[in-house]
Design an enzyme around this catalytic site. Structure first.
Site, short mmCIF file in Angstrom:
data_model
loop_
_atom_site.label_atom_id
_atom_site.label_comp_id
_atom_site.label_asym_id
_atom_site.label_seq_id
_atom_site.Cartn_x
_atom_site.Cartn_y
_atom_site.Cartn_z
CE1 TYR A 127 -32.12 15.15 -12.80
CE2 TYR A 127 -31.95 15.75 -15.11
CZ TYR A 127 -32.17 16.10 -13.79
OH TYR A 127 -32.44 17.41 -13.46
CE LYS A 140 -35.91 17.39 -10.37
NZ LYS A 140 -37.15 18.15 -10.22
#
Ligand code: COA
Length: 263
Positions: A149, A164
């Site tokens: 993701y 991330k």
């Protein structure tokens, strides 16, 4: 396993953040088993202690250091400790993470700060302090644990997905900057593993939910932490000596299976 020349980590020094539980612990065990001097770094002493006990049970050894990766001073202390004990740092695995499922509109500033602080800032502090040592040594490898993701986004984890994505950009940026120092920087995006931290925080701790998720995984099973740990070891090893700035995805095909048809 017999140690072959390139995946033997003896004489290598590795720091694994979040190394007290889940995937981090599995990576610590894998590298220690192959001969590395491993420093497991984590916030909670009880996790550090149980990880050390498990590593000793497997006839390997490791050292622990208590650190909150959100605190630059503590990260600096971790790096100084490792340097004074082992003389160098060859491998850094940025595995420490925090996550919980929440609709974006309900996420508080503190909740955002907490996850982004661990994942994005923590990865940067560790990479920066270890990187300075690796630059002096003219060698090193950094592995960042991310998630698919980072590039797809995902409902319910805006804090983690944003952090991330930042780590993915950091991976590529540092790879481009630090190649000249013989430092490789890569990312690994594992699929869903049923670890204690993940299943509790992301609410997939019931069979019902797990069944639904499995339908979306082409390989029709969750990842085993040990198989992901082996990939992490590969990316940190000399066998991966020409790989830098890359992301290895090991999610059983999950991120590719969001089509309209379900066949
Ligand atoms: N749901 C909603 N909000 C949450 C939450 C949850 N499950 N967990 C934490 N928060 C919010 C808190 O409410 C708080 O915000 P507030 O002050 O506005 O209420 C903020 O996040 C910080 O909470 P705190 O309890 O101080 O957390 P922390 O910073 O010590 O740790 C985590 C928070 C997310 C990092 C914690 O769950 C953790 O330590 N997780 C480690 C394991 C893990 O998540 N692994 C990831 C596997 S994928």
């Amino acid at each position: 396993m017999t140690h072959n020349s390139k995946q033997d980590f003896s004489k290598q020094v590795a720091i694994i953040t979040g190394g007290g539980t889940g995937l981090g612990k599995a990576i610590a065990i894998e590298l220690a088993r192959r001969g590395a001097s491993v420093v497991i770094a984590s916030r909670k002493p009880e996790n550090l202690n149980s990880a050390l006990t498990e590593i000793v049970k497997q006839n390997s050894s490791a050292t622990s250091f208590q650190v909150d990766v959100r605190k630059p001073d503590q990260v600096k202390a971790l790096v100084e400790f490792t340097k004074s004990k082992f003389g160098k740092i060859d491998i850094l695995v940025n595995n420490a993470a925090g996550n919980f499922l929440i609709p974006s509109e309900k996420l508080s500033p503190n909740g955002w700060d907490s996850v982004v602080g661990i994942v994005l800032n923590g990865t940067w502090y560790c990479s920066s302090f270890c990187g300075q040592e690796m630059i002096k040594q003219k060698s090193g490898t950094i592995l960042n644990i991310i998630a698919t993701y980072a590039w797809t986004g995902a409902p319910g984890v805006v804090h983690s997905a944003s952090a991330k994505a930042g780590v993915l950009a950091m991976t590529r940026t540092l790879a481009a900057e630090w190649g000249k120092y013989n430092i490789r920087v890569n990312a690994l995006a594992p699929g869903i593993m049923i670890t204690e931290g993940a299943s509790k925080n992301l609410l997939f701790d019931t069979e019902d939910v797990q069944e639904k998720i499995l339908k979306k995984i082409p390989l029709n099973r969750f990842a085993d932490v040990n198989e992901i740990a082996k990939l992490a070891a590969f990316l940190c090893s000399e066998d991966a000596s020409y790989i830098t700035g890359d992301t290895m995805t090991a999610d059983g095909g999950r991120w590719l299976s969001n089509g309209i048809l379900s066949l």
